[in-house]
Enzyme design. Structure first.
Site, PDB file in Angstrom:
ATOM      1  N   GLU A  53      17.140 -18.690  -7.230  1.00 55.40           N
ATOM      2  CA  GLU A  53      16.734 -17.339  -7.623  1.00 55.40           C
ATOM      3  C   GLU A  53      16.209 -17.323  -9.062  1.00 55.40           C
ATOM      4  OE1 GLU A  53      16.066 -14.737  -6.126  1.00 55.40           O
ATOM      5  OE2 GLU A  53      16.171 -13.141  -7.620  1.00 55.40           O
ATOM      6  N   GLU A  65       7.742 -15.782 -10.614  1.00 58.46           N
ATOM      7  CA  GLU A  65       7.163 -14.465 -10.312  1.00 58.46           C
ATOM      8  C   GLU A  65       6.640 -13.770 -11.565  1.00 58.46           C
ATOM      9  OE1 GLU A  65       9.470 -12.347  -6.606  1.00 58.46           O
ATOM     10  OE2 GLU A  65      10.678 -12.760  -8.360  1.00 58.46           O
ATOM     11  N   HIS A  78      17.081 -37.523  -6.027  1.00 60.37           N
ATOM     12  CA  HIS A  78      16.245 -37.742  -4.839  1.00 60.37           C
ATOM     13  C   HIS A  78      14.836 -37.191  -5.034  1.00 60.37           C
ATOM     14  CE1 HIS A  78      19.720 -39.268  -2.794  1.00 60.37           C
ATOM     15  NE2 HIS A  78      20.392 -38.179  -3.104  1.00 60.37           N
ATOM     16  N   ARG A 122       4.072  -0.695  -4.676  1.00 60.82           N
ATOM     17  CA  ARG A 122       3.761  -1.155  -3.315  1.00 60.82           C
ATOM     18  C   ARG A 122       2.438  -1.909  -3.236  1.00 60.82           C
ATOM     19  NH1 ARG A 122       6.912   1.572   0.463  1.00 60.82           N
ATOM     20  NH2 ARG A 122       5.509   0.920   2.105  1.00 60.82           N
ATOM     21  N   CYS A 154       0.844  -1.183   0.000  1.00 55.59           N
ATOM     22  CA  CYS A 154       0.000   0.000   0.000  1.00 55.59           C
ATOM     23  C   CYS A 154       0.887   1.243   0.000  1.00 55.59           C
ATOM     24  CB  CYS A 154      -0.955   0.092   1.189  1.00 55.59           C
ATOM     25  SG  CYS A 154      -2.104  -1.282   1.267  1.00 55.59           S
ATOM     26  N   LYS A 198       5.843  -5.399  -3.675  1.00 57.01           N
ATOM     27  CA  LYS A 198       7.290  -5.306  -3.501  1.00 57.01           C
ATOM     28  C   LYS A 198       7.706  -5.311  -2.036  1.00 57.01           C
ATOM     29  CE  LYS A 198      11.318  -3.635  -5.524  1.00 57.01           C
ATOM     30  NZ  LYS A 198      11.669  -5.006  -5.886  1.00 57.01           N
ATOM     31  N   ASN A 214      -1.612   2.277   5.592  1.00 56.95           N
ATOM     32  CA  ASN A 214      -0.721   1.207   5.129  1.00 56.95           C
ATOM     33  C   ASN A 214      -0.393   0.365   6.349  1.00 56.95           C
ATOM     34  OD1 ASN A 214       1.354  -0.310   4.022  1.00 56.95           O
ATOM     35  ND2 ASN A 214       2.859   1.322   4.176  1.00 56.95           N
ATOM     36  N   GLY A 215      -0.624  -0.959   6.271  1.00 54.32           N
ATOM     37  CA  GLY A 215      -0.314  -1.825   7.414  1.00 54.32           C
ATOM     38  C   GLY A 215      -1.513  -2.673   7.788  1.00 54.32           C
ATOM     39  N   TRP A 251      -2.870  -2.868  -1.687  1.00 55.09           N
ATOM     40  CA  TRP A 251      -2.642  -4.309  -1.817  1.00 55.09           C
ATOM     41  C   TRP A 251      -3.536  -4.926  -0.749  1.00 55.09           C
ATOM     42  CZ3 TRP A 251      -1.024  -8.575   0.977  1.00 55.09           C
ATOM     43  CH2 TRP A 251      -0.612  -9.683   0.237  1.00 55.09           C
ATOM     44  N   LYS A 282      12.533 -16.069 -10.072  1.00 57.66           N
ATOM     45  CA  LYS A 282      12.269 -15.015 -11.068  1.00 57.66           C
ATOM     46  C   LYS A 282      11.267 -15.519 -12.099  1.00 57.66           C
ATOM     47  CE  LYS A 282      13.320 -12.228  -9.516  1.00 57.66           C
ATOM     48  NZ  LYS A 282      13.878 -12.096  -8.263  1.00 57.66           N
TER      49      LYS A 282
END
Ligand code: G6P
Length: 605
Positions: free
Chosen positions: A478, A485, A501, A27, A2, A600, A99-100, A74, A482
């Site tokens: 990573e 995402e 395995h 955000r 947010c 983010k 925000n929060g 968000w 990527k």
């Protein structure tokens, strides 16, 4: 998560707020809204589900305002609908953005409903605005209300609130989520992130925990959580106003991938002072370290995993790396002389901050934060801060923040080795390897067209496997992160030695297997793993350094990178994986900068 932006000015603030929201959209981007006092002193509120553009399309440019606040969301409590979008209002005079998360929202909501409040959304935010309304109705001033609000609310929050009956002031409050005041000439602003304000002013005041602020055209008055006046210093932001512009790039992610050579060099410059490596860290502290705990989330966690390989092999200090969301909820054992290293690009990630809070109750030698944002909650909470110089990263999928984190972590390894009296020649080797990373990264970026061509091999797949060995195992993790995402293809990163395995069961001609190969002591073992994949018909894409003697054939495409193997190779090896993920996302038509459901800065648990 947010974004908040607010402004009080003589000029029309409506376009400024919309522009600020665009800069904060990373955000959160599922709905947006604005509230302002118009020239007839009426409170106007416009909200919209979807992105900021959907809101901008609804704004009437004929209706200016000189005081207002705006929000990009968000969703946490309640779906991403217009009626849940902020600002939330009460008594047709208050408008509030938040925000929060408010943890005791249900109890407060129940009490306020008993007092006659009518709720119109499922958000926790609405409880805050009705609580302020309730307190104002009892005759309290806004300052007293915000002092009281802090006592009643549990959770983390930053808020901005305006009262139509006092149309010269916007109030802000920071408790657990960031808020910065932008100081202009005859105008003042508030935002979750300085990036929203840099086109308007470079003069910033970062609020600290519990701070309350009243911004007016000609002043910003600050108060502590008891309501006593306080002062905060004004700092000049060195954020480049263009960092929140895409320039000629199609996406922020691509721009940020291409910025890597420059920001790696800038980060190196910022961490070296003549022969001193990381001068901000006392050598006497590093010489006492006997163990290290690294805590982080997401991509920053992968940076920590890579550092474990470096630190243990070079400095001989045992390292454990853990995702902060696990660490924060258990009782970890901390051996004597253990250092805690918390890594977070934003410095706002709730789990990492909670891990740090827990650390303060444990017996750590010291805490170090590795961060990209000065004045963040993380840098303030740690005993020592190490800064990357990646500049603002807007793409939700982290790229340049990761390679600059790795750069600092390898320097940190060298500083530790130095303090622990390890051979000087090894330290010189590290510095030499790091000195070449920017140029090697530049050369890898020049291969983008070839990597884009490879992306077509993955674009129609459902799954992909990424393999690596040694310090390139975290790079495989990573690379897989990527890809998932930004392309929504299910991807797994695996240590190549673990192939037998489990994941080998998935391998057939429909499964692309992406591998990073370095000409190191593990290459022979890695080659055996490649043969195991080939024997089952898997389609290999191998990114190899120039000394790896593998050739392409029908079921293996080898791309040789202009890279000599060194301890710093993982930093460069991740770059083709970033480009691959980016181009797969573009081919599949996803929103690579703002992937669905993600944000983010994850400021909630
Ligand atoms: C989110 C972002 C990731 C990031 C992670 C940790 O999930 O989408 O890109 O790696 O948070 O963020 P931090 O700011 O703590 O590094």
């Amino acid at each position: 998560m947010c974004g908040i932006v607010a402004a009080v000015a003589e000029r029309n603030i409506v376009p400024l707020l919309i522009d600020g929201l665009r800069r904060l959209e990373y955000r959160g981007y599922d709905s947006a809204g604005i509230a302002f006092i118009d020239e007839a002193n009426q409170l106007q509120r416009i909200r919209s589900a979807g992105k900021v553009q959907a809101l901008a399309d609804r704004i009437d440019s004929e209706r200016p305002g000189h005081l207002g606040l705006a929000h990009t969301r968000w969703a946490t409590h309640g779906g991403p609908t217009e009626h849940n979008a902020h600002p939330h209002t009460a008594s047709e005079r208050l408008a509030l953005v938040h925000n929060g998360i408010i943890e005791n929202e249900q109890a407060i909501r129940k009490q306020l409903i008993e007092h006659g409040a009518t709720f119109t959304s499922e958000t926790d935010t609405e409880a805050i605005v009705h609580l302020i309304d309730h307190l104002l109705a009892q005759g309290q001033s806004m300052l007293d209300c915000l002092v009281e609000v802090q006592q009643q609310l549990q959770g983390s929050y930053a808020i901005a609130v305006l009262d139509q009956q006092h149309p010269d002031t916007i109030w802000g409050l920071r408790k657990g989520s960031p808020l910065v005041v932008g100081v202009g000439v005859g105008e003042h602003f508030l935002a979750s992130d300085a990036a929203a304000l840099v086109p308007l002013t470079q003069q910033m005041m970062y609020l600290q925990e519990g701070d309350i602020v009243a911004i007016r055209r000609d002043q910003a008055a600050l108060y502590d959580q008891q309501g006593k006046p306080i002062e905060r210093t004004i700092q000049r932001s060195n954020l480049d106003p263009e960092s929140s512009e895409r320039g000629h790039y199609r996406h922020f992610m691509l721009k940020e991938i291409h910025e890597q050579p420059a920001v790696i060099s800038a980060t190196l410059d910022g961490c070296l002072n003549g022969t001193r490596i990381l001068p901000s860290l006392p050598a006497e502290l590093l010489s006492q370290v006997r163990a290290i705990h690294i805590l982080a989330c997401g991509t920053s966690y992968h940076a920590g995993l890579t550092a474990k390989y470096w630190i243990e092999s070079l400095a001989g200090i045992p390292v454990s790396v853990e995702v902060a969301s696990e660490f924060r909820n258990r009782r970890p054992a901390v051996p004597e002389h253990t250092l805690m290293l918390a890594i977070s690009q934003s410095g706002e990630t709730a789990d990492t901050l909670a891990a740090l809070e827990l650390a303060s109750e444990l017996n750590y030698l010291a805490t170090i934060g590795l961060c990209n944002v000065p004045e963040s909650a993380l840098t303030r909470a740690c005993d020592h801060a190490l800064m990357t110089r990646a500049g603002l990263e807007v793409g939700v999928a982290s790229t340049k923040a990761f390679t600059t984190q790795l750069t600092v972590l390898l320097l940190f390894t060298a500083a530790l080795a130095q303090a622990q009296d390890k051979p000087k020649s090894r330290i010189a080797e590290v510095l030499d390897a790091l000195g070449q990373v920017a140029q090697q990264t530049r050369e890898v970026l020049a291969l983008e067209d070839q990597i884009e061509a490879l992306a077509y091999r993955l674009a129609d797949k459902q799954h992909a496997l990424f393999l690596g060995r040694g310090a390139e195992y975290p790079i495989a993790l990573e690379g897989a992160l990527k890809l998932k995402e930004v392309s929504y293809i299910h991807a797994e990163g695996y240590a190549a030695g673990e192939l037998k395995h489990g994941p080998l069961a998935l391998v057939d001609e429909s499964l692309p297997v992406v591998v990073t190969a370095s000409s190191n002591e593990l290459l022979k073992k890695l080659e055996s793993n490649l043969r195991e994949v080939q024997a089952r018909g898997g389609q290999l894409i191998v990114f190899a350094d120039r000394a790896v003697t593998l050739d392409s054939n029908d079921d293996m495409h080898v791309m040789h990178l202009p890279l000599n193997h060194s301890i710093a190779s993982p930093i460069v090896q991740v770059v083709p994986l970033q480009l691959l993920a980016y181009h797969v996302g573009v081919i599949r038509g996803t929103d690579v900068d703002q992937p669905r459901n993600l944000a983010k800065s994850v400021t909630v648990e």
